[in-house]
Design an enzyme around this catalytic site. Sequence first.
Site, PDB file in Angstrom:
ATOM      1  N   GLY A 159     -40.512  21.942 -20.718  1.00 35.27           N
ATOM      2  CA  GLY A 159     -40.687  22.680 -19.473  1.00 35.27           C
ATOM      3  C   GLY A 159     -39.390  23.364 -19.081  1.00 35.27           C
ATOM      4  O   GLY A 159     -38.554  23.690 -19.928  1.00 35.27           O
ATOM      5  N   ARG A 160     -39.209  23.569 -17.774  1.00 39.74           N
ATOM      6  CA  ARG A 160     -38.027  24.294 -17.306  1.00 39.74           C
ATOM      7  C   ARG A 160     -36.731  23.614 -17.737  1.00 39.74           C
ATOM      8  O   ARG A 160     -35.808  24.253 -18.250  1.00 39.74           O
ATOM      9  CB  ARG A 160     -38.048  24.398 -15.781  1.00 39.74           C
ATOM     10  CG  ARG A 160     -39.247  25.144 -15.196  1.00 39.74           C
ATOM     11  CD  ARG A 160     -39.156  25.103 -13.675  1.00 39.74           C
ATOM     12  NE  ARG A 160     -40.303  25.700 -13.006  1.00 39.74           N
ATOM     13  CZ  ARG A 160     -41.391  25.014 -12.647  1.00 39.74           C
ATOM     14  NH1 ARG A 160     -41.466  23.722 -12.913  1.00 39.74           N
ATOM     15  NH2 ARG A 160     -42.395  25.614 -12.032  1.00 39.74           N
ATOM     16  N   ILE A 161     -36.654  22.299 -17.522  1.00 41.26           N
ATOM     17  CA  ILE A 161     -35.417  21.587 -17.828  1.00 41.26           C
ATOM     18  C   ILE A 161     -35.216  21.481 -19.333  1.00 41.26           C
ATOM     19  O   ILE A 161     -34.102  21.652 -19.840  1.00 41.26           O
ATOM     20  CB  ILE A 161     -35.416  20.202 -17.159  1.00 41.26           C
ATOM     21  CG1 ILE A 161     -35.456  20.353 -15.636  1.00 41.26           C
ATOM     22  CG2 ILE A 161     -34.185  19.402 -17.576  1.00 41.26           C
ATOM     23  CD1 ILE A 161     -35.685  19.050 -14.888  1.00 41.26           C
ATOM     24  N   ARG A 182     -47.027  19.640 -25.249  1.00 37.11           N
ATOM     25  CA  ARG A 182     -48.488  19.701 -25.317  1.00 37.11           C
ATOM     26  C   ARG A 182     -48.971  21.083 -25.723  1.00 37.11           C
ATOM     27  O   ARG A 182     -49.961  21.230 -26.418  1.00 37.11           O
ATOM     28  CB  ARG A 182     -49.097  19.315 -23.966  1.00 37.11           C
ATOM     29  CG  ARG A 182     -49.050  17.832 -23.686  1.00 37.11           C
ATOM     30  CD  ARG A 182     -49.634  17.501 -22.337  1.00 37.11           C
ATOM     31  NE  ARG A 182     -48.882  18.128 -21.255  1.00 37.11           N
ATOM     32  CZ  ARG A 182     -49.163  17.987 -19.967  1.00 37.11           C
ATOM     33  NH1 ARG A 182     -50.198  17.264 -19.610  1.00 37.11           N
ATOM     34  NH2 ARG A 182     -48.416  18.563 -19.055  1.00 37.11           N
ATOM     35  N   ILE A 241     -33.634  11.589 -19.574  1.00 37.29           N
ATOM     36  CA  ILE A 241     -33.427  12.024 -18.193  1.00 37.29           C
ATOM     37  C   ILE A 241     -34.767  12.344 -17.541  1.00 37.29           C
ATOM     38  O   ILE A 241     -34.813  13.002 -16.508  1.00 37.29           O
ATOM     39  CB  ILE A 241     -32.492  13.254 -18.107  1.00 37.29           C
ATOM     40  CG1 ILE A 241     -33.054  14.431 -18.924  1.00 37.29           C
ATOM     41  CG2 ILE A 241     -31.083  12.899 -18.540  1.00 37.29           C
ATOM     42  CD1 ILE A 241     -32.362  15.751 -18.635  1.00 37.29           C
ATOM     43  N   ALA A 242     -35.854  11.858 -18.149  1.00 43.15           N
ATOM     44  CA  ALA A 242     -37.194  12.182 -17.666  1.00 43.15           C
ATOM     45  C   ALA A 242     -37.613  11.216 -16.571  1.00 43.15           C
ATOM     46  O   ALA A 242     -37.348  11.434 -15.388  1.00 43.15           O
ATOM     47  CB  ALA A 242     -38.178  12.176 -18.833  1.00 43.15           C
ATOM     48  N   ARG A 243     -38.262  10.140 -16.941  1.00 42.30           N
ATOM     49  CA  ARG A 243     -38.704   9.123 -16.002  1.00 42.30           C
ATOM     50  C   ARG A 243     -38.671   7.769 -16.691  1.00 42.30           C
ATOM     51  O   ARG A 243     -38.899   7.652 -17.885  1.00 42.30           O
ATOM     52  CB  ARG A 243     -40.145   9.405 -15.499  1.00 42.30           C
ATOM     53  CG  ARG A 243     -40.235  10.485 -14.432  1.00 42.30           C
ATOM     54  CD  ARG A 243     -39.624  10.021 -13.125  1.00 42.30           C
ATOM     55  NE  ARG A 243     -39.750  10.997 -12.061  1.00 42.30           N
ATOM     56  CZ  ARG A 243     -38.891  11.963 -11.825  1.00 42.30           C
ATOM     57  NH1 ARG A 243     -37.850  12.135 -12.620  1.00 42.30           N
ATOM     58  NH2 ARG A 243     -39.060  12.792 -10.811  1.00 42.30           N
ATOM     59  N   GLU A 272     -36.875   0.844 -12.069  1.00 37.20           N
ATOM     60  CA  GLU A 272     -35.604   1.088 -11.383  1.00 37.20           C
ATOM     61  C   GLU A 272     -35.788   0.986  -9.858  1.00 37.20           C
ATOM     62  O   GLU A 272     -36.866   1.268  -9.348  1.00 37.20           O
ATOM     63  CB  GLU A 272     -35.052   2.465 -11.757  1.00 37.20           C
ATOM     64  CG  GLU A 272     -35.932   3.645 -11.370  1.00 37.20           C
ATOM     65  CD  GLU A 272     -35.342   4.985 -11.813  1.00 37.20           C
ATOM     66  OE1 GLU A 272     -35.238   5.859 -10.937  1.00 37.20           O
ATOM     67  OE2 GLU A 272     -35.016   5.143 -12.999  1.00 37.20           O
ATOM     68  N   HIS A 290     -29.794   7.249 -12.251  1.00 40.71           N
ATOM     69  CA  HIS A 290     -30.728   8.306 -11.856  1.00 40.71           C
ATOM     70  C   HIS A 290     -30.020   9.369 -11.006  1.00 40.71           C
ATOM     71  O   HIS A 290     -30.423   9.655  -9.868  1.00 40.71           O
ATOM     72  CB  HIS A 290     -31.923   7.723 -11.101  1.00 40.71           C
ATOM     73  CG  HIS A 290     -33.147   8.603 -11.167  1.00 40.71           C
ATOM     74  ND1 HIS A 290     -34.419   8.100 -11.191  1.00 40.71           N
ATOM     75  CD2 HIS A 290     -33.281   9.958 -11.221  1.00 40.71           C
ATOM     76  CE1 HIS A 290     -35.296   9.108 -11.241  1.00 40.71           C
ATOM     77  NE2 HIS A 290     -34.621  10.240 -11.264  1.00 40.71           N
ATOM     78  N   ILE A 291     -28.998   9.982 -11.590  1.00 39.02           N
ATOM     79  CA  ILE A 291     -28.165  10.929 -10.836  1.00 39.02           C
ATOM     80  C   ILE A 291     -28.144  12.321 -11.473  1.00 39.02           C
ATOM     81  O   ILE A 291     -27.236  13.104 -11.197  1.00 39.02           O
ATOM     82  CB  ILE A 291     -26.720  10.404 -10.686  1.00 39.02           C
ATOM     83  CG1 ILE A 291     -26.084  10.098 -12.054  1.00 39.02           C
ATOM     84  CG2 ILE A 291     -26.694   9.175  -9.794  1.00 39.02           C
ATOM     85  CD1 ILE A 291     -24.598   9.804 -11.987  1.00 39.02           C
TER      86      ILE A 291
END
Length: 331
Positions: A159-161, A182, A241-243, A272, A290-291
Amino acid sequence: MNKTARPAVLVARAVFPEVIERLRGVFEVEANPDDRVWSRAEFSTRLAGKQGALITGSERIDAELLDAHPQLRAVCNMAVGYNNIDVPACSARGVVATNTPDVLTETTADFGFALMMATARRMAESERFLRRGEWTKWSYDMFTGSDIHGATLGVLGMGRIGQAIARRGVHGFGMKLVYHNRSRLAPEIEAALGARWVGKAELLEASDHLVLVLPYSAESHHAIGAAELAAMKPSATLTNIARGGIVDDAALAQALREHRIAAAGLDVFEGEPALNPALLDLPNVVLTPHIASATVATRRAMADLAADNLVAALTGGTPPTPIDPGVPRRA
C-alpha cells in the site's frame, strides 16, 4: 437531544492541547489529560451521552459497545490502522468510523527503513556492547552484519507505506525489489520501482530483507509463522512495522534463538504493550515501542485529521477519511 445543545464528545487519550481547544469551540468535550488507559467498563461509562469519540488503538469499538450507546454517531481513530473498530457493526448502525491515512506515510516509511537498517547492521546489539564497556579492540568480524545496498528488498503489503519504503530502497540504495500483495500494482508503478510481483513463497525465499506493511485482519493473523520463517534465508532479516499479530512472536523468538534467520526489527507486538518475554533476551532483535509515526509534525497531523473527521461527522459535513464511505448518515 436538545436541538440547540452542542454535541458532547469524548477524547479518550491525551492529545495536543491546541486540538482539544479547537474541539471545545464546537463541542462539549470530556478529555483525558492524564492519559490514563481506561478499562473497557470505564470507557463505556464515559461514553454515556456522547455523540462522538476521538479514540486511539487502545479503545475497542464493537457491537456490544455500540448497542450500549445508541446515541453515538462517530468514532474517529487517531491511527491509520483500525483493527480496534468493528467497521461493519458501525456501518450497520449508521455510526461514522474514520482513520488517519496518508499523513503518516512518509514518516512511517522513514522509520521502517531505519529499523531495517539498524537490524541488518546490528546497531542496537553493538550499542549495548559498547555501553557495557566491553569494547577493548577492533576485530575483523566484530558485529559484521549484512548490506542494504544492492540487496533484495521484499515487501509484504504494497500500500502507501509499502510503496514509500520501496522507493527508498530502490532509488536510494539500489536494492532489487520483490513484493507480494493481494492485488498487483499498476504496471506504471511497477515499472517506476522496478518491482516484481511474486507469490508469497517466492517472496520469503528471495528476500534478503523482508518488511511487513500489511493491515491486520483475521486473514493476516500469523501471516508469518514457523513455516514462513523456515522458508526464509538464514541470512535474512525481518522487519515488522505493520501490526502485532501478523507475526507469530513465539515462533519468531525461537527462529532468532536458533539463528534460522539472522535478525528482526519489531515496532509492533502481539498483545502490546505487553510482549513475548522471550524476545527481550535475544541479542539479534531490535525492539521499539510502536513509534513508527512518532514525529511531532506527524502526530499533530494525525490529531488534526482525527479532529477534522469528528467535526465534519457531527456538524453535517463530509469526513475527509471515512473507513466506509457508504455508511448511511444518521440525523
